[in-house]
Design a protein around this motif. Structure first.
Motif, PDB file in Angstrom:
ATOM      1  N   HIS A  38       0.483  -1.116  -0.221  1.00  0.00           N
ATOM      2  CA  HIS A  38      -0.335   0.081  -0.391  1.00  0.00           C
ATOM      3  C   HIS A  38       0.628   1.275   0.121  1.00  0.00           C
ATOM      4  O   HIS A  38       0.379   1.880  -0.995  1.00  0.00           O
ATOM      5  N   LEU A  39       2.056   1.404   1.007  1.00  0.00           N
ATOM      6  CA  LEU A  39       3.160   2.414   0.402  1.00  0.00           C
ATOM      7  C   LEU A  39       3.696   2.609  -0.448  1.00  0.00           C
ATOM      8  O   LEU A  39       4.048   3.781  -0.881  1.00  0.00           O
ATOM      9  N   LEU A  40       3.572   1.467  -1.093  1.00  0.00           N
ATOM     10  CA  LEU A  40       4.444   1.545  -2.574  1.00  0.00           C
ATOM     11  C   LEU A  40       3.032   1.930  -3.429  1.00  0.00           C
ATOM     12  O   LEU A  40       3.939   3.025  -4.296  1.00  0.00           O
ATOM     13  N   ASN A  41       2.184   1.566  -3.324  1.00  0.00           N
ATOM     14  CA  ASN A  41       1.048   1.876  -3.748  1.00  0.00           C
ATOM     15  C   ASN A  41       0.911   3.857  -4.567  1.00  0.00           C
ATOM     16  O   ASN A  41       0.713   4.543  -4.783  1.00  0.00           O
ATOM     17  N   ASP A  42       1.809   4.729  -2.817  1.00  0.00           N
ATOM     18  CA  ASP A  42       1.146   5.863  -2.288  1.00  0.00           C
ATOM     19  C   ASP A  42       2.215   6.422  -2.946  1.00  0.00           C
ATOM     20  O   ASP A  42       1.920   8.190  -3.239  1.00  0.00           O
TER      21      ASP A  42
END
Length: 248
Positions: free
Chosen positions: A112-116
């Motif tokens: 999820h953080l990479l997708n942020d």
């Protein structure tokens, strides 16, 4: 904002991990399936002398996203990880251990953080919210000393650089090649290169627990000259390469 990610590759080096792999892979796959994360699990058999490869073949019928690979080149933790990176199909990856020491739920947070929009996500066991279970005292002492040295040398707010469990976009992987470390010092080379070369990164707390099966592959002597060499190499790049390798 970078494009949304489409496939998360989990790269797991494995040497003589026949007892640990079934639980590790089943738990990881179950969590990712529940969270609807498109993924593949690339497990690299790094010259195992036990039944690791046979176990992986058996699990393929059960875990549809499992991609077993045999490292037919030089062996070593770093060599196995690089082999996994060469065989992955995802546009992002996380490096995890075969012994179930890393929590699948933390890998979900990485995704999820990479997708942020972050290029890299680094976990730390030693910040608020982090947790370690049954860490051998001598290894813990040496770990904290080594990480303090790295944090001071590079003047970075990261206190768990030596931990392998980190996540990267493919652009970072390609931008940090070629990798020089054939052993556990890759865990230092990869994040330090990413930082020095200008990729964005963030840190989140993670948990770690000691293995329940088999024996640890990292030996204390591994923490010496190989780590110092790669730290010196990246330090020279930071201060003397005049930005030639920085992200363009």
């Amino acid at each position: 904002m970078p494009a949304p990610l489409t496939l998360f590759s989990i790269v797991i080096p494995a040497r003589d991990e026949e007892a640990s792999l079934p639980t590790t892979l089943r738990d990881l796959h179950a969590v990712f399936a529940t969270e609807n994360i498109p993924h593949e699990i690339v497990v690299v058999d790094d010259g195992s002398r036990d039944q690791t490869w046979a176990v992986l073949q058996g699990l393929r019928t059960e875990i549809s996203t499992l991609v077993p690979v045999q490292n037919r080149g030089p062996h070593g933790f770093g060599c196995a990880v690089i082999c996994g990176l060469d065989h992955m199909h995802g546009d992002a990856c996380a490096i995890m251990m075969a012994d179930a020491s890393d929590a699948p739920g933390d890998a979900v947070k990485y995704w999820h953080l990479l997708n942020d929009g972050w290029d890299c996500v680094f976990g730390s066991r030693f910040i608020k919210g982090g947790r370690v279970v049954d860490y051998p005292r001598l290894k813990l002492f040496i770990n904290r000393l080594a990480n303090f040295f790295i944090k001071t040398l590079f003047n970075i707010p990261l206190n768990d650089t030596t931990n392998a469990f980190k996540a990267y976009r493919r652009t970072v992987i390609d931008g940090c090649r070629p990798f020089l470390s054939p052993h556990f010092n890759l865990t230092v080379e990869f994040p330090l290169k990413a930082i020095v070369r200008g990729y964005s990164w963030t840190v989140m707390p993670i948990s770690w627990r000691n293995r329940q099966h088999g024996t640890a592959k990292l030996k204390i002597k591994e923490m010496g000259s190989r780590y110092f060499f790669i730290c010196a190499y990246v330090w020279f790049e930071k201060y003397f390469s005049r930005g030639d390798y920085r992200r363009k």
